[in-house]
Write a protein that holds these residues in place. Structure first.
Motif, PDB file in Angstrom:
ATOM      1  N   GLU A  64       0.772  -1.327   0.162  1.00 16.25           N
ATOM      2  CA  GLU A  64      -0.146   0.062  -0.108  1.00 16.25           C
ATOM      3  C   GLU A  64       1.039   1.195  -0.096  1.00 16.25           C
ATOM      4  O   GLU A  64       2.150   1.244   0.238  1.00 16.25           O
ATOM      5  N   GLU A  65       0.355   2.303  -0.131  1.00 19.22           N
ATOM      6  CA  GLU A  65       1.084   3.491  -0.236  1.00 19.22           C
ATOM      7  C   GLU A  65       1.917   3.913   0.946  1.00 19.22           C
ATOM      8  O   GLU A  65       3.128   4.306   1.150  1.00 19.22           O
ATOM      9  N   ASP A  66       1.593   3.640   2.220  1.00 21.54           N
ATOM     10  CA  ASP A  66       2.282   4.051   3.321  1.00 21.54           C
ATOM     11  C   ASP A  66       2.558   2.643   4.244  1.00 21.54           C
ATOM     12  O   ASP A  66       3.123   2.734   5.407  1.00 21.54           O
ATOM     13  N   HIS A  67       2.222   1.439   3.860  1.00 18.83           N
ATOM     14  CA  HIS A  67       2.539   0.412   4.550  1.00 18.83           C
ATOM     15  C   HIS A  67       2.457  -0.928   3.675  1.00 18.83           C
ATOM     16  O   HIS A  67       1.930  -0.876   2.609  1.00 18.83           O
ATOM     17  N   THR A  68       2.743  -2.207   4.336  1.00 12.42           N
ATOM     18  CA  THR A  68       2.648  -3.407   3.680  1.00 12.42           C
ATOM     19  C   THR A  68       1.809  -4.041   4.274  1.00 12.42           C
ATOM     20  O   THR A  68       1.860  -4.284   5.548  1.00 12.42           O
ATOM     21  N   ARG A  69       0.742  -4.874   3.569  1.00 12.31           N
ATOM     22  CA  ARG A  69      -0.279  -5.780   4.372  1.00 12.31           C
ATOM     23  C   ARG A  69      -0.023  -7.183   3.890  1.00 12.31           C
ATOM     24  O   ARG A  69       0.011  -7.515   2.790  1.00 12.31           O
ATOM     25  N   HIS A  70       0.305  -8.114   5.154  1.00 15.57           N
ATOM     26  CA  HIS A  70       0.562  -9.239   4.566  1.00 15.57           C
ATOM     27  C   HIS A  70      -0.600  -9.963   5.239  1.00 15.57           C
ATOM     28  O   HIS A  70      -0.963  -9.949   6.392  1.00 15.57           O
ATOM     29  N   ALA A  71      -1.093 -11.024   4.317  1.00 20.19           N
ATOM     30  CA  ALA A  71      -2.158 -11.978   4.850  1.00 20.19           C
ATOM     31  C   ALA A  71      -1.247 -13.200   5.530  1.00 20.19           C
ATOM     32  O   ALA A  71      -0.519 -13.774   4.695  1.00 20.19           O
ATOM     33  N   ILE A  72      -1.426 -13.619   6.600  1.00 22.67           N
ATOM     34  CA  ILE A  72      -0.529 -14.550   7.102  1.00 22.67           C
ATOM     35  C   ILE A  72      -1.534 -15.651   8.041  1.00 22.67           C
ATOM     36  O   ILE A  72      -2.672 -15.494   8.276  1.00 22.67           O
ATOM     37  N   MET A  73      -0.957 -16.701   8.447  1.00 20.10           N
ATOM     38  CA  MET A  73      -1.732 -17.674   8.850  1.00 20.10           C
ATOM     39  C   MET A  73      -0.717 -18.389   9.944  1.00 20.10           C
ATOM     40  O   MET A  73       0.615 -18.777   9.843  1.00 20.10           O
ATOM     41  N   ALA A  84      -5.138 -13.973   9.750  1.00 22.73           N
ATOM     42  CA  ALA A  84      -4.690 -12.758  10.212  1.00 22.73           C
ATOM     43  C   ALA A  84      -4.065 -11.619   9.103  1.00 22.73           C
ATOM     44  O   ALA A  84      -3.458 -12.308   8.098  1.00 22.73           O
ATOM     45  N   TYR A  85      -4.255 -10.581   9.212  1.00 21.13           N
ATOM     46  CA  TYR A  85      -3.492  -9.417   8.750  1.00 21.13           C
ATOM     47  C   TYR A  85      -2.335  -8.747   9.540  1.00 21.13           C
ATOM     48  O   TYR A  85      -2.556  -8.574  10.823  1.00 21.13           O
ATOM     49  N   LEU A  86      -1.085  -8.812   8.827  1.00 21.69           N
ATOM     50  CA  LEU A  86      -0.029  -8.139   9.609  1.00 21.69           C
ATOM     51  C   LEU A  86       0.393  -6.834   8.683  1.00 21.69           C
ATOM     52  O   LEU A  86       0.664  -7.030   7.661  1.00 21.69           O
ATOM     53  N   LEU A  87      -0.175  -5.845   9.291  1.00 17.62           N
ATOM     54  CA  LEU A  87       0.566  -4.320   8.622  1.00 17.62           C
ATOM     55  C   LEU A  87       1.676  -3.812   9.387  1.00 17.62           C
ATOM     56  O   LEU A  87       1.886  -3.758  10.364  1.00 17.62           O
ATOM     57  N   LEU A  88       2.494  -3.495   8.363  1.00 21.34           N
ATOM     58  CA  LEU A  88       3.887  -3.080   8.864  1.00 21.34           C
ATOM     59  C   LEU A  88       4.061  -1.609   8.185  1.00 21.34           C
ATOM     60  O   LEU A  88       3.905  -1.720   6.781  1.00 21.34           O
ATOM     61  N   PRO A  89       4.488  -0.599   8.770  1.00 24.98           N
ATOM     62  CA  PRO A  89       4.709   0.624   8.223  1.00 24.98           C
ATOM     63  C   PRO A  89       5.985   0.573   7.334  1.00 24.98           C
ATOM     64  O   PRO A  89       6.852  -0.349   7.503  1.00 24.98           O
ATOM     65  N   SER A  90       5.585   1.437   6.264  1.00 25.72           N
ATOM     66  CA  SER A  90       6.766   1.656   5.050  1.00 25.72           C
ATOM     67  C   SER A  90       7.962   2.224   5.980  1.00 25.72           C
ATOM     68  O   SER A  90       7.946   3.127   6.868  1.00 25.72           O
ATOM     69  N   GLY A  91       9.038   1.998   5.468  1.00 18.88           N
ATOM     70  CA  GLY A  91      10.277   2.331   6.153  1.00 18.88           C
ATOM     71  C   GLY A  91      10.995   1.629   7.345  1.00 18.88           C
ATOM     72  O   GLY A  91      10.299   0.477   7.582  1.00 18.88           O
ATOM     73  N   THR A  92      11.940   1.972   7.532  1.00 18.90           N
ATOM     74  CA  THR A  92      12.665   1.307   8.496  1.00 18.90           C
ATOM     75  C   THR A  92      12.480   1.555   9.997  1.00 18.90           C
ATOM     76  O   THR A  92      12.439   2.710  10.469  1.00 18.90           O
ATOM     77  N   PRO A  93      12.252   0.599  10.963  1.00 20.28           N
ATOM     78  CA  PRO A  93      11.735   0.987  12.316  1.00 20.28           C
ATOM     79  C   PRO A  93      12.901   1.390  12.984  1.00 20.28           C
ATOM     80  O   PRO A  93      14.003   1.380  12.868  1.00 20.28           O
TER      81      PRO A  93
END
Length: 342
Positions: A64-73, A84-93
């Motif tokens: 997505e524009e500002d994050h990545t959506r992972h569909a996980i199990m 579940a969905y795992l949403l991670l912000p774009s960029g380095t933590p």
């Protein structure tokens, strides 16, 4: 056991020391575990070490524009697959990793989609909004919701669960599943395992403080329209045996005898002194007993003060319905940012 009539028994009645409160808390927790039923082995409601968490499988990835959506199990302790969905912000933590939240959905056929996708309902997209504010977000489907609706059945039907697990409860099952979600978040290299919170509306709201009462890895709780009391509830058997979603079936027999197995502020107290924000509306048709709700919240406020954590408890009451309005969500997000800061 207590009767419906009469005043709410204060949480701190006869309690003058921290040791005395800890003894009462232990009794409350033992009673709560008893009511949750007998899970199949090896479920024990104890947080597992990261090395034992079992990991997860990535099903798909969407940028997505500002994050990545992972569909996980990932697997529950009793062997179920949890989508579940795992949403991670774009960029380095930043150093130490992202703060993270478990975003628990309300009662909706769409489950996790409601809180994580732009197609979700208005005032329910808190998973999506939190990843946009820099949080890692895990949003699982609970049993009978989303991708966990039993094959050939309508949503919210727990009969199949009780056929397989007659001695357990759906509340115990959801609690165990959510603890597995905390396992997943804790194992992620992008996440700071010391900065994990939980947020939810309605069903997700009370599941949030259920979880915080058992899993001390949870460092902050936000519950929207997820707190009530048996007293004043026009439908107290919403928590017992029903034709659709049955939370704790044994409660029905207790209620039929005119007694209460507990009051809900006693269960919420198991989370103290974890930072907690509660929101309730006086025009909520689901939990309309707002005067009793306020009394219960007042008891929790007194407990947090007794524990030296008065600033960690917030409760907000407004002239709203069963909703998570924008101004309250902004307060909730600011609360999580503050409480999950390093």
């Amino acid at each position: 056991m207590t009767r419906f009539n009469g005043e709410i028994v204060p949480l701190l009645e006869g309690i003058h020391t921290l040791e005395a409160w800890m003894e009462k808390e232990s009794r409350l927790k033992a009673r709560w575990l008893q009511l949750l039923g007998e899970p199949p082995e090896p479920v024990d409601y104890k947080p597992r070490a990261v090395a034992d968490s079992g990991g997860f499988r990535v099903v798909s990835v969407h940028e997505e524009e500002d994050h990545t959506r992972h569909a996980i199990m990932y697997e529950s302790p009793d062997g179920d697959s949890i989508p579940a969905y795992l949403l991670l912000p774009s960029g380095t933590p930043a150093a130490g990793g992202f703060p993270a939240v478990l975003a628990l959905h309300p009662t909706t056929e769409n489950g996790k989609d409601d809180v994580c996708l732009a197609s979700g309902r208005a005032n329910r997209q808190y998973g999506l909004e939190l990843v946009q504010r820099g949080f890692a977000v895990l949003a699982p489907d609970s049993i009978t919701f989303g991708d966990r609706i039993y094959e050939g059945e309508a949503p919210f039907q727990t009969a199949s669960f009780y056929q397989r697990h007659p001695a357990w409860t759906s509340v115990g099952k959801m609690l165990s599943d959510h603890m597995a979600g905390v396992d997943v978040l804790s194992s992620l290299p992008q996440v700071n395992p010391r900065r994990i919170g939980v947020i939810g509306h309605s069903l997700g709201g009370y599941n949030g403080w259920f979880l915080a009462g058992m899993d001390k890895r949870i460092k902050a709780v936000v519950s929207s329209c997820g707190f009530t009391m048996f007293r004043g509830d026009p439908d107290p058997n919403r928590w017992g045996l029903r034709e659709w979603f049955s939370h704790i079936p044994s409660i029905t027999d207790t209620l039929s005898n005119g007694s209460l197995p507990f009051e809900w502020h006693e269960i919420a107290a198991l989370a103290a002194p974890v930072p907690m924000l509660m929101w309730s509306g006086t025009r909520d048709p689901i939990f309309p007993n707002w005067r009793e709700i306020v009394a219960g919240l007042g008891e929790l406020d007194g407990l947090y003060d007794f524990l030296g954590a008065s600033s960690a408890f917030e409760c907000w009451i407004g002239h709203e319905g069963h909703d998570f309005p924008p101004d309250i969500r902004q307060r909730a997000y600011a609360f999580l940012e503050k409480q999950l800061a390093e």
